[in-house]
Design an enzyme around this catalytic site. Structure first.
Site, short mmCIF file in Angstrom:
data_model
loop_
_atom_site.label_atom_id
_atom_site.label_comp_id
_atom_site.label_asym_id
_atom_site.label_seq_id
_atom_site.Cartn_x
_atom_site.Cartn_y
_atom_site.Cartn_z
N THR A 1 -28.28 38.27 -20.23
CA THR A 1 -27.95 36.97 -20.84
C THR A 1 -26.46 36.81 -21.11
O THR A 1 -25.87 35.76 -20.82
CB THR A 1 -28.75 36.78 -22.15
OG1 THR A 1 -30.14 36.80 -21.84
CG2 THR A 1 -28.40 35.46 -22.82
N LYS B 1 3.19 28.33 -31.61
CA LYS B 1 4.13 29.13 -30.84
C LYS B 1 5.54 28.63 -31.14
O LYS B 1 5.76 27.41 -31.28
CB LYS B 1 3.86 29.01 -29.34
CG LYS B 1 2.58 29.69 -28.89
CD LYS B 1 2.41 29.57 -27.38
CE LYS B 1 1.15 30.27 -26.93
NZ LYS B 1 0.95 30.15 -25.46
N GLY C 1 -0.57 24.03 -31.72
CA GLY C 1 -1.82 23.73 -31.05
C GLY C 1 -3.00 23.76 -32.00
O GLY C 1 -2.84 23.81 -33.23
N ASN C 2 -4.19 23.78 -31.42
CA ASN C 2 -5.40 23.73 -32.24
C ASN C 2 -5.71 25.07 -32.91
O ASN C 2 -6.45 25.10 -33.90
CB ASN C 2 -6.59 23.30 -31.38
CG ASN C 2 -6.51 21.84 -30.99
OD1 ASN C 2 -6.36 20.98 -31.85
ND2 ASN C 2 -6.62 21.55 -29.71
N ASP D 1 0.88 17.68 -25.41
CA ASP D 1 0.86 19.00 -24.77
C ASP D 1 0.78 18.87 -23.26
O ASP D 1 1.46 19.60 -22.51
CB ASP D 1 -0.29 19.85 -25.31
CG ASP D 1 -1.64 19.16 -25.24
OD1 ASP D 1 -1.71 17.92 -25.09
OD2 ASP D 1 -2.67 19.87 -25.35
N ARG D 2 -0.01 17.92 -22.76
CA ARG D 2 -0.10 17.70 -21.32
C ARG D 2 1.22 17.14 -20.78
O ARG D 2 1.69 17.54 -19.71
CB ARG D 2 -1.26 16.76 -21.00
CG ARG D 2 -2.62 17.35 -21.31
CD ARG D 2 -3.73 16.32 -21.23
NE ARG D 2 -3.87 15.79 -19.86
CZ ARG D 2 -4.58 14.70 -19.57
NH1 ARG D 2 -5.16 13.99 -20.54
NH2 ARG D 2 -4.68 14.29 -18.32
N TYR E 1 -0.58 7.23 -16.74
CA TYR E 1 -1.38 6.43 -17.66
C TYR E 1 -0.77 5.03 -17.84
O TYR E 1 0.45 4.90 -18.02
CB TYR E 1 -1.46 7.09 -19.02
CG TYR E 1 -2.52 8.16 -19.17
CD1 TYR E 1 -2.93 8.95 -18.09
CD2 TYR E 1 -3.09 8.41 -20.41
CE1 TYR E 1 -3.88 9.92 -18.25
CE2 TYR E 1 -4.04 9.39 -20.57
CZ TYR E 1 -4.44 10.15 -19.49
OH TYR E 1 -5.39 11.12 -19.66
#
Length: 257
Positions: free
Chosen positions: A175, A14, A9-10, A102-103, A93
């Site tokens: 804040t 894993k 991943g980014n 990943d999706r 799609y």
């Protein structure tokens, strides 16, 4: 046969070894922003193994570096690609290759868990949402900034707004809490709207399945959600089992090692 699966991943890699039935063993996560990442990966891998399946949304340079390490230890390396149809899942799609791998893998893993419908939410660098019905048809999804990316963007635009800290409240009184509440709340609102409209479209409420490194901050506000921290890696395992059953060349893009 010794077979491993990898989800690059980014922020993290894993990985896990598959057992004889093709199920995930213990999952290890390695951050790849440190100088010793390649060496840490080598230390975790076996000296020799049969095959590795790799899914990556990382940069081409980082992906190539991981492939180089894997090629030292595995006789065959397969790169996972998004497919229009696989394992009962059909992608919505018109150009399926544009759907992030990943999706795609999260959809495979959810469908393999049992009948849907499922609403999948991945919270990492981005917040991704995908809907899959009980028949395995992907109905589409959304992409938005994750709460962490919202905080980062606000901090970059106005340095006095802290990047970290704060707790979620419906109406915050400082804040840090206001930032956490606003950014987490934006993600929660998108999830709640997606759940409501998915139920209207399908005629039944989907099950919400959460994954990704940014999930923990939202779990307390989503008590009915299911948490699957290694969902994408579960999808790589589904892909690997198909390769084992059908022959890797039928479903996998081989990388010379």
């Amino acid at each position: 046969m010794s077979q491993w699966v990898f989800d690059l991943g980014n922020t993290r890699l894993k990985c896990a070894r598959l057992d004889d039935a093709g199920e995930l063993g213990d999952v290890t996560a390695l951050g790849h922003d440190a100088a010793g990442f390649a060496q840490a990966l080598r230390a975790h891998l076996p000296e020799q193994a049969d095959s590795a399946c790799l899914a990556s949304v990382a940069s081409p340079e980082l992906t190539a570096a991981v492939v180089q390490v894997l090629s030292e230890r595995f006789r065959r390396i397969s790169r996972v690609r998004t497919q229009p149809m696989l394992a009962g899942v059909r992608i919505a799609y018109a150009q399926p290759a544009k759907l992030g791998v990943d999706r795609f893998l999260a959809l495979l893993a959810a469908h393999a868990r049992g009948p849907g419908p499922w609403l999948l939410a991945g919270i990492g660098t981005a917040l991704t949402i995908d809907l899959i019905d009980a028949d395995g048809l992907h109905r589409g999804g959304r992409i938005a900034p994750s709460p962490r990316l919202m905080r980062q963007a606000l901090h970059q635009a106005a340095a006095q707004l802290p990047f970290l800290g704060g707790d979620y409240h419906e109406f915050a009184r400082d804040t840090e809490d206001a930032l956490a509440s606003g950014c987490d709340g934006a993600a929660l609102a998108l999830l709640e709207r997606s759940l409501r409209l998915a139920g209207r479209e399908l005629g039944q409420a989907p099950r919400l399945l959460l994954h990704g490194g940014g999930v923990d901050a939202l779990l307390a506000e989503l008590p009915d959600a299911e948490h699957a921290p290694a969902l994408v890696l579960e999808g790589v395992a589904v892909w690997a089992r198909l390769g084992r059953d059908l022959g890797a060349a039928d479903r996998m893009d081989r990388i010379p090692g």
